[in-house]
Scaffold this motif. Structure first.
Motif, short mmCIF file in Angstrom:
data_model
loop_
_atom_site.label_atom_id
_atom_site.label_comp_id
_atom_site.label_asym_id
_atom_site.label_seq_id
_atom_site.Cartn_x
_atom_site.Cartn_y
_atom_site.Cartn_z
N ILE A 23 0.84 -1.20 0.00
CA ILE A 23 0.00 0.00 0.00
C ILE A 23 0.87 1.25 0.00
N ARG B 270 2.39 1.90 -3.38
CA ARG B 270 1.45 2.52 -4.32
C ARG B 270 1.32 4.02 -4.05
N LEU C 184 -4.07 6.95 2.63
CA LEU C 184 -4.07 5.50 2.85
C LEU C 184 -4.55 5.22 4.26
N SER D 141 -7.24 -8.91 -3.14
CA SER D 141 -6.98 -7.51 -3.46
C SER D 141 -7.81 -7.04 -4.64
N ASP E 99 -7.17 -3.93 -7.53
CA ASP E 99 -6.35 -2.85 -8.08
C ASP E 99 -7.21 -2.17 -9.13
N TYR F 100 -6.90 -1.94 -2.74
CA TYR F 100 -7.46 -2.45 -1.49
C TYR F 100 -6.92 -3.86 -1.27
N LYS F 101 -6.59 -4.18 -0.01
CA LYS F 101 -6.08 -5.51 0.33
C LYS F 101 -6.80 -6.05 1.56
N HIS G 245 -6.27 -3.09 4.30
CA HIS G 245 -5.40 -1.96 4.00
C HIS G 245 -5.77 -1.38 2.65
N MET G 246 -5.70 -0.07 2.52
CA MET G 246 -6.13 0.55 1.27
C MET G 246 -5.45 1.88 1.02
N VAL G 247 -5.37 2.24 -0.26
CA VAL G 247 -4.89 3.55 -0.66
C VAL G 247 -5.76 3.99 -1.82
N SER H 53 -9.96 7.00 1.50
CA SER H 53 -9.64 5.73 2.15
C SER H 53 -10.00 5.72 3.63
#
Length: 448
Positions: A211, A214, A349, A370, A372, A389-390, A404-406, A410
């Motif tokens: 994340i 990215r 994030l 995930s 993308d 996003y994960k 977890h995300m960016v 978010s």
């Protein structure tokens, strides 16, 4: 006569101290709080609240850049730093007044002086007045740390960023934490040339590495210059007022301002804690037990001064739990598991629970899902920025270990997702939830 002047004396009127003061007062305690600077603490006065307002202000640059493709014509657009700065500081004044009003409404006496501890029950104010309290709570927070190199006096900390007379044309941000990345994003969006200098090749430690990678890629695409393995040797002030930053490379970097954002340390120096036998730990943090009690039976501490989790909502919960425990006959502790957090970088994030590397080290057999994707909003941008996003899942039980995300908004999306992680929900629970379309948040229930 009462044995003590107060049932509770709080040193520091930040988020934790204010919450503890008003809750203790609601339980019937006679409470006073001493604050040497401004009521509200770091978050309200010179931290997350005014900084988030600067983030909002800076985001207009991107929005205006998209306007034409949405059919809008914006003529003569320009940005004026003093206007944004003064608006933000006026709102800080408003919020400080509300915090003071809250304390007053609960019958808490606010003493605008520095206070130090003279013993287990003794406090001395800057005016020389001495008072006593059955219980003392230390909630003095933390302060930005500064490195030691020639010319560091020419540099500033995050405290001063909200009061700059002029917007720097060229800004160097030293550090790789959330404060550094947030200010870097703000001023780059506002038009400053921004360089981030970090002593290692890692930024935002503690967040999921993929994340962060990215976010770093997008930030570089927007124009932020990153110098990794960069350690400042000295800073000199040139005749034209600019700063020359020497990090051991061939030529010094010339900038208007250098922001040092390498971390924060607990405010314990000069408090007189040794007079009451209060034990300190790493970096001067106050050691406390699960009920926020120090090694001195009558003295407690909450918030950043304990250096457990330096987050405002955590300090508030600690202050509330302390007041309920000591004055409300309701012993409570704080669960520090699965605390969500966010970085209001550009793009922002957020994360909750274990990162992928942490989960693999702890559980071994994990599955990673995930998405993308390119947020619909970004279709109007010249930059092909993608969100990520994960979800980290225990392969055996299906329990979600971390999310977890960016990408845009978010932090807003993460708040609801954090409830699911805290509740111990599974990937199957997310799969069974119908998506809200079209949204970015729907990616959470469509992860593959």
């Amino acid at each position: 006569m009462a044995e003590y002047d107060y049932d509770l004396f709080v040193i520091g009127a930040g988020s934790g101290g204010v919450r503890a003061s008003r809750v203790a007062a609601s339980h019937g305690a006679k409470v006073a709080v001493a604050e040497e600077y401004r009521v509200g603490g770091t978050c309200v006065i010179r931290g997350c609240v005014p900084k988030k307002m600067l983030v909002y202000g800076s985001m207009f640059a991107e929005e205006l850049g998209h306007a034409e493709r949405f059919g809008w014509t914006v003529e003569g657009k320009s940005f004026d730093w003093p206007t944004l700065r003064d608006f933000v500081n006026r709102d800080v004044d408003r919020l400080e007044g509300l915090y003071g009003q809250t304390l007053d409404n609960h019958g808490v006496e606010v003493i605008p002086e520095r206070a130090t501890i003279t013993g287990p029950h003794g406090i001395r104010l800057a005016s020389g007045r001495e008072v006593t309290a059955k219980v003392i709570l230390v909630a003095t927070g933390a302060h930005p740390t500064m490195p030691d190199f020639p010319g560091v006096e020419h540099c500033i900390t995050s405290n001063e960023m909200f009061h700059l007379a002029e917007q720097p044309r060229c800004l160097m941000v030293v550090g790789g934490g959330y404060i550094a990345l947030e200010f870097a994003g703000i001023f780059q969006a506002l038009g400053s040339e921004v360089t981030v200098a970090n002593r290692t090749d890692r930024i935002l430690r503690g967040y999921d590495e993929q994340i962060v990678e990215r976010m770093l890629h997008v930030a570089m695409g927007r124009g932020i210059n990153f110098r990794m393995h960069s350690l400042i040797q000295k800073v000199e002030k040139a005749d034209d007022g600019c700063l020359l930053v020497d990090s051991g490379e061939t030529n010094p970097v010339k900038v208007d301002q250098v922001l040092i954002a390498i971390g924060r340390a607990p405010n314990t120096a000069g408090l007189g804690l040794e007079t009451a036998g209060v034990d300190l730990g790493k970096h001067g943090a106050i050691k406390v037990d699960e009920y926020n009690r120090t090694s001195c039976e009558s003295i407690y501490a909450v918030g950043d001064v304990t250096d457990r989790v330096q987050l405002t909502p955590v300090a508030i919960r600690e202050g509330h739990a302390f007041a309920d425990t000591v004055f409300g006959d309701n012993p409570r502790t704080i669960d520090y598991h699965a605390i969500p957090s966010a970085v209001f970088s550009q793009p922002p994030l957020a994360g909750v629970g274990l990162t992928e590397s942490q989960a693999r080290a702890t559980y071994g057999n994990v599955k990673v899902y995930s998405s993308d994707f390119r947020p619909m909003k970004n279709i109007f941008s010249d930059h092909p920025e993608r969100g990520l996003y994960k979800m980290i899942v225990d392969a055996t039980s299906g329990k979600i270990l971390g999310i977890h995300m960016v990408g845009p908004e978010s932090a807003e999306v993460m708040q609801a997702a954090a409830v699911a992680v805290k509740a111990g929900l599974t990937k199957a629970d997310f799969d069974a939830t119908v998506a809200i379309h079209p949204t970015m948040a729907e990616e959470l229930v469509l992860l593959k």
